[in-house]
Design a protein around this motif. Structure first.
Motif, PDB file in Angstrom:
ATOM      1  N   TRP A  75       0.820  -1.439   0.179  1.00 53.07           N
ATOM      2  CA  TRP A  75      -0.059  -0.041   0.541  1.00 53.07           C
ATOM      3  C   TRP A  75       0.898   1.448  -0.053  1.00 53.07           C
ATOM      4  O   TRP A  75       0.251   2.471  -0.409  1.00 53.07           O
ATOM      5  N   SER A  76       1.908   1.230   0.870  1.00 54.26           N
ATOM      6  CA  SER A  76       3.132   2.215   0.424  1.00 54.26           C
ATOM      7  C   SER A  76       3.552   2.551  -0.657  1.00 54.26           C
ATOM      8  O   SER A  76       3.264   3.415  -1.661  1.00 54.26           O
ATOM      9  N   VAL A 134       2.684   6.156  -3.300  1.00 52.73           N
ATOM     10  CA  VAL A 134       3.844   6.992  -2.861  1.00 52.73           C
ATOM     11  C   VAL A 134       3.780   7.493  -5.045  1.00 52.73           C
ATOM     12  O   VAL A 134       4.147   8.406  -5.421  1.00 52.73           O
ATOM     13  N   GLY A 135       3.608   5.557  -5.391  1.00 51.50           N
ATOM     14  CA  GLY A 135       3.655   5.289  -6.479  1.00 51.50           C
ATOM     15  C   GLY A 135       2.531   6.693  -7.364  1.00 51.50           C
ATOM     16  O   GLY A 135       1.905   7.049  -8.182  1.00 51.50           O
ATOM     17  N   THR A 136       1.163   6.701  -6.766  1.00 52.55           N
ATOM     18  CA  THR A 136       0.372   7.632  -7.274  1.00 52.55           C
ATOM     19  C   THR A 136       0.717   9.205  -6.942  1.00 52.55           C
ATOM     20  O   THR A 136       0.051  10.027  -8.312  1.00 52.55           O
ATOM     21  N   LEU A 137       1.632   9.308  -5.343  1.00 53.20           N
ATOM     22  CA  LEU A 137       1.786  10.916  -6.117  1.00 53.20           C
ATOM     23  C   LEU A 137       2.650  11.528  -6.755  1.00 53.20           C
ATOM     24  O   LEU A 137       2.427  11.928  -7.415  1.00 53.20           O
ATOM     25  N   LEU A 138       3.369  10.029  -7.376  1.00 53.64           N
ATOM     26  CA  LEU A 138       4.545  10.269  -8.269  1.00 53.64           C
ATOM     27  C   LEU A 138       3.446  10.761  -9.564  1.00 53.64           C
ATOM     28  O   LEU A 138       3.758  11.867 -10.318  1.00 53.64           O
TER      29      LEU A 138
END
Length: 146
Positions: A18-19, A23-27
């Motif tokens: 999930w982390s 982080v991937g989504t935020l990027l």
């Protein structure tokens, strides 16, 4: 109670997964925002350059007045006034009641995409007799004469 859910995946692995997904989504969202901001900035540069040219053209009215302080407005004085506004005189036509000056004025806008230049043309009609309070009309032209 165990560290596994019903799926059989241990809790630490789920937290890491999930982390990484977060982080991937935020990027991805960050990249999209940067691309949109860049496109907006590049799209606005020509508009800002044209606005700059219009502002400089308005400044030329004051410069023409300054050059006419002595009651005379020569072609050289007109050229100086227009050059102060980042412009070039295209023509000067003298009539009994006015002087008509056509000039190309360049405006600039810097930004992420580099510097953009917009060249606009204007006609200045200066009422005679020339004096510091002479009426000067400025009009933007749809295109520059050759």
């Amino acid at each position: 109670m165990s560290d596994s859910s019903e799926s059989g995946v241990p809790r630490p692995v789920r937290i890491i997964a999930w982390s990484v997904a977060g982080v991937g989504t935020l990027l991805v969202v960050g990249v999209i925002v940067v691309v949109l901001m860049f496109e907006h900035a590049v799209g606005q540069a020509p508009v800002k350059a044209a606005d700059d040219a219009r502002g400089l053209a308005r400044d030329a009215v004051g410069d023409l007045r300054t050059e006419s302080q002595d009651g005379v407005l020569t072609d050289d004085q007109i050229t100086v006034a227009i050059a102060k506004a980042n412009g070039v005189v295209k023509s000067v036509k003298r009539a009994d009641s006015s002087i008509d000056v056509t000039a190309r004025v360049e405006g600039n806008s810097g930004g992420v995409g580099g510097e953009i230049t917009a060249a606009l043309c204007f006609t200045y009609t200066i009422a005679l007799p020339v004096q510091p309070t002479s009426k000067i009309d400025m009009r933007e032209l749809p295109s520059c004469p050759q």
